[in-house]
Design a protein around this motif. Structure first.
Motif, short mmCIF file in Angstrom:
data_model
loop_
_atom_site.label_atom_id
_atom_site.label_comp_id
_atom_site.label_asym_id
_atom_site.label_seq_id
_atom_site.Cartn_x
_atom_site.Cartn_y
_atom_site.Cartn_z
N VAL A 94 16.11 26.23 -0.25
CA VAL A 94 17.30 26.87 -0.84
C VAL A 94 17.37 26.52 -2.32
O VAL A 94 17.17 25.36 -2.71
N ARG A 95 17.63 27.53 -3.15
CA ARG A 95 17.86 27.31 -4.57
C ARG A 95 19.17 27.99 -4.98
O ARG A 95 19.73 28.79 -4.22
N GLN A 96 19.64 27.66 -6.18
CA GLN A 96 20.98 28.08 -6.61
C GLN A 96 20.91 28.95 -7.85
O GLN A 96 20.21 28.62 -8.81
N LYS A 97 21.65 30.07 -7.84
CA LYS A 97 21.72 30.95 -9.00
C LYS A 97 22.68 30.38 -10.04
O LYS A 97 23.41 29.41 -9.79
N LYS A 98 22.68 31.01 -11.20
CA LYS A 98 23.58 30.58 -12.29
C LYS A 98 25.03 30.65 -11.85
O LYS A 98 25.85 29.78 -12.20
N ASN A 99 25.37 31.66 -11.02
CA ASN A 99 26.76 31.83 -10.58
C ASN A 99 27.13 30.93 -9.40
O ASN A 99 28.22 31.05 -8.85
N GLY A 100 26.21 30.05 -8.99
CA GLY A 100 26.49 29.12 -7.90
C GLY A 100 26.07 29.62 -6.53
O GLY A 100 26.08 28.85 -5.56
N GLU A 101 25.70 30.89 -6.41
CA GLU A 101 25.27 31.43 -5.12
C GLU A 101 23.95 30.78 -4.70
O GLU A 101 23.02 30.65 -5.49
N LYS A 102 23.90 30.40 -3.42
CA LYS A 102 22.68 29.80 -2.88
C LYS A 102 21.86 30.86 -2.15
O LYS A 102 22.41 31.67 -1.40
N GLU A 149 16.12 37.91 -13.54
CA GLU A 149 16.88 38.76 -12.62
C GLU A 149 17.28 38.00 -11.36
O GLU A 149 18.40 38.16 -10.86
N LEU A 150 16.38 37.16 -10.84
CA LEU A 150 16.66 36.44 -9.59
C LEU A 150 17.72 35.37 -9.78
O LEU A 150 18.65 35.26 -8.96
N PHE A 151 17.60 34.57 -10.83
CA PHE A 151 18.50 33.41 -10.98
C PHE A 151 19.64 33.64 -11.98
O PHE A 151 20.55 32.81 -12.07
N TYR A 198 8.58 32.02 -7.40
CA TYR A 198 9.68 32.11 -6.44
C TYR A 198 9.77 33.53 -5.88
O TYR A 198 9.63 34.51 -6.61
N ASN A 199 10.06 33.62 -4.57
CA ASN A 199 10.34 34.90 -3.91
C ASN A 199 11.63 34.76 -3.12
O ASN A 199 11.82 33.78 -2.38
N ASP A 200 12.51 35.73 -3.27
CA ASP A 200 13.77 35.73 -2.53
C ASP A 200 13.49 36.14 -1.08
O ASP A 200 13.04 37.24 -0.80
N ILE A 201 13.75 35.20 -0.12
CA ILE A 201 13.50 35.48 1.30
C ILE A 201 14.79 35.43 2.10
O ILE A 201 14.78 35.22 3.31
N SER A 202 15.92 35.61 1.39
CA SER A 202 17.23 35.50 2.06
C SER A 202 17.36 36.50 3.19
O SER A 202 17.85 36.17 4.29
N LYS A 203 16.90 37.72 2.98
CA LYS A 203 17.02 38.76 4.01
C LYS A 203 16.20 38.38 5.24
O LYS A 203 16.67 38.51 6.38
N ARG A 204 14.96 37.91 5.00
CA ARG A 204 14.12 37.51 6.13
C ARG A 204 14.72 36.34 6.88
O ARG A 204 14.71 36.30 8.12
N ILE A 240 18.33 23.68 -8.66
CA ILE A 240 18.31 22.91 -7.40
C ILE A 240 19.71 22.46 -7.05
O ILE A 240 20.37 21.76 -7.85
N PRO A 241 20.23 22.82 -5.86
CA PRO A 241 21.58 22.38 -5.44
C PRO A 241 21.61 20.86 -5.26
O PRO A 241 20.58 20.21 -5.11
N GLU A 242 22.81 20.31 -5.26
CA GLU A 242 22.99 18.86 -5.13
C GLU A 242 22.34 18.31 -3.87
O GLU A 242 21.71 17.26 -3.88
N ASP A 243 22.50 19.05 -2.74
CA ASP A 243 21.96 18.54 -1.47
C ASP A 243 20.44 18.67 -1.38
O ASP A 243 19.84 18.24 -0.39
#
Length: 655
Positions: A456-464, A411-413, A487-493, A430-433
């Motif tokens: 930072v990690r990257q989803k299948k659709n490219g969203e970081k 669900e997350l990735f 892994y835990n999504d901490i984007s909101k925090r 893992i993003p290129e950078d």
């Protein structure tokens, strides 16, 4: 004959006073040998003096000594008593003295009433008291403490124990209140308060600390005898000796501390320890033994070793104990029935350490046993936890190839497990950078380390997305089988944190940097070698007038207009801040005087076009030795100079 009688009386060592029925001295002798103090005390008592009144002044009116003395003399005068004997205490500034008074009736044709004999017993008293304490040891510090009058007599050895000369301590008031440790002083006073008179000898003993002249605390054994008490049975006077016990006391304290540490080490030992005798009585245990058996220390100390129950049979412990006594050593694995009935597994190594002492070491092997007994149960638990966890989890082999992921990971990735099993996790999320970061994590995991980071990690659709990552190796013995990655999504925090960070360094009204950020940048750039650095300071003119005439809302708009106009003119690399209510400042890195002068003129011009009045000053740091704080002050001074010039011009135009 009268001359002979007078010579006889004068040859005595005591004072003789003959008083009439009113207590007036009719005769007094001149003793042959007197101490200077007793001569001084009684020299004023001449023929015709009021003896009772004089003694009242000597003792202090209405004191216990005064009242007893008056009553005793009057009882002899009136015939109620055949005689009266009274011992009393008196002192000078630096000495203590004792006297004995004996009153007997005296009658003749001249109506004389009583004869009073007064003897100075100071030396006798001191000698008696000191002799009584002498058996406690020679070369001791000796003291005599008059609590009622706050005076203390000490000898030379007393002073030497504390590093002083006797003369130094004689100048001080009672030494107890000055040199005794505060905690010990409380103990002494409390024991005096708790004192209860009895028929026994009144001895007290304390081990207390005195401050040595060199500043450190020294342990002293103080032994004393209570000589006098007041009407409330509180001690009035004590005599005693001091013995230096500093070395012994410190050795005792060090030994106690050492024993305490050793006991602490034993109690914190990772294995259970029991000491027991040839009868099996348990003599000592540690904390781990309590945990393994389920009994408290007090409970174990009331038990025998054979009272401990074995899940393998009631006769197991007695039989093994007999073998231990025969062979001197046994090694066993036991299933202990704990106090609550649960089973505790332990490996026991017991040895004989003396003729009647045995030592048992209990190693807790519950973990190993339970691992082997509960593998299937744990596998089921793991499966449920893995599948139902709200955290995204990936199970990898030691090459970080995906073995399994849970539904939260999907669900997350955005990946389906069936499509990614057998692939490298790092290549998917893992993003290129962040590739270098991923390689470092792989190295740490391969070395057997656990890690936890926010990255930072990257989803299948490219969203970081921001995630917290917890990774730890899965090991069996020394072999690494694989890796857990959680892994835990901490984007909101993170978004909230960035917002808070932004607000902590920005002015809420204008969006410019605030004074805190500006001062931090000033401090950072003060050591920069990239010169010149210019500082521009601007202050809105007439803000108070705008607020007073049009309201604070219009005043806020005026401030925002000024901020926008300054930001519009300066360069992208310049740092613009609102540092006060109507004051702005700009740091212009690598900006020469000519450039900042043009920027200043443009700012003033833009403001005038928009009906915003702004006074501006600037200054330039051109040498490394210059302090940016001083440059700021100079820019501020020039700004205020411009503001003054404007006011002068305005006055001229009015006139």
């Amino acid at each position: 004959m009268k001359d002979i009688n007078r010579q006889l009386l004068d040859s005595l060592l005591e004072y003789i006073f003959i008083l009439d029925q009113f207590g007036i001295v009719q005769y007094r002798n001149s003793p042959l040998t007197l101490t200077k103090y007793s001569a001084d005390v009684f020299s004023k008592l001449k023929v015709g003096s009021d003896y009772i009144n004089y003694c009242t002044e000597l003792f202090g009116r209405c004191t216990e000594d005064d009242l007893r003395m008056q009553l005793g003399i009057k009882d002899v005068m009136t015939g109620k008593k055949d005689y009266f004997v009274y011992e009393f205490f008196h002192h000078s500034d630096d000495e203590m003295h004792w006297f004995k008074m004996r009153v007997t009736p005296f009658q003749n044709n001249d109506n004389y009433s009583v004869i009073v004999k007064v003897e100075d017993t100071t030396e006798q008293k001191l000698e008696n008291n000191r002799f009584e304490l002498a058996f406690w040891g020679s070369n001791q510090g000796m003291w005599d403490w008059d609590l009622e009058n706050s005076r203390q007599y000490i000898n030379d050895q007393y002073a030497k124990m504390l590093g002083y000369d006797l003369a130094e301590l004689k100048k001080q008031p009672v030494i107890w209140t000055k040199l005794v440790h505060p905690d010990d002083s409380e103990i002494v006073w409390q024991s005096l308060k708790d004192f209860e008179p009895s028929s026994d000898e009144h001895y007290l003993e304390w081990e207390i600390r005195f401050r040595h002249k060199q500043g450190y605390w020294k342990w002293i054994l103080s032994r004393s005898k209570i000589i006098q008490v007041d009407e409330n049975s509180f001690p009035k006077r004590l005599v005693g000796i001091h013995q230096d016990i500093d070395k012994r006391k410190k050795a005792e304290l060090e030994l106690k501390e050492s024993e305490k540490k050793f006991r602490s080490y034993i109690n914190k030992a990772p294995i259970g320890i029991m000491l027991f005798d040839e009868d099996g009585s348990i003599l000592s245990t540690n904390g781990k033994a309590h945990a393994i058996t389920g009994y408290s220390e007090n409970e174990l100390l009331e038990m025998d070793i054979i009272d401990l129950r074995s899940a393998q049979g009631e006769k197991r412990f007695p039989a093994d104990f007999e073998e231990l006594k025969k062979t001197g050593e046994i090694k066993r694995e036991y299933q202990f029935l704990k106090k609550d009935g649960s089973i505790s597994y332990a490996r026991v190594n017991a040895v004989q350490i003396s003729a009647n002492r045995f030592l048992g070491f209990l190693e807790d092997i519950n973990v190993a046993k339970k691992i082997s007994n509960n593998l299937r149960e744990q596998k089921a638990y793991f499966q449920q936890l893995f599948e139902n966890s709200p955290e995204a989890i990936a199970l990898l082999d030691k090459e970080e190839i995906i073995i399994k992921v849970n539904s939260s990971f999907e669900e997350l990735f955005g990946y389906q497990e069936k499509n990614i099993v057998g692939k490298r996790l790092n290549h998917l999320i893992i993003p290129e950078d962040k590739r270098e970061e991923g390689e470092n994590i792989t190295e740490r995991i391969s070395a057997g380390e656990s890690f936890q980071i926010e990255t930072v990690r990257q989803k299948k659709n490219g969203e970081k997305i921001f995630v917290s990552v917890l990774g730890y190796p899965i090991k069996l013995d020394e072999d690494q089988l694989g890796v857990y990655a959680v892994y835990n999504d901490i984007s909101k925090r993170k978004k909230e944190e960035n917002k808070i960070k932004y607000l902590s360094f920005h002015d809420q009204m204008t969006g410019l940097y605030n004074r805190r950020y500006f001062e931090n940048e000033m401090e950072r750039m003060n050591s920069s070698r990239k010169l010149p650095i210019s500082i521009l300071v601007g202050d809105l003119d007439g803000l108070k007038k705008v607020n007073d005439n049009y309201g604070h809302k219009e005043g806020d708009r005026y401030i925002k207009d000024g901020a926008n106009l300054i930001s519009k003119v300066v360069r992208d690399e310049d740092i613009v801040a609102r540092i006060g209510g109507d004051e702005f400042a700009v740091i212009l890195p690598e900006c020469a005087e000519k450039v900042v002068a043009r920027i200043k003129d443009r700012i003033v011009g833009e403001c005038e076009e928009q009906s915003v009045s702004l006074s501006v000053g600037f200054a330039v740091k051109e040498e490394e030795e210059q302090d940016l704080n001083e440059v700021f002050k100079e820019a501020d001074r020039r700004m205020y100079e411009m503001k003054k010039n404007k006011k002068r011009e305005k006055k001229k135009r009015r006139h």
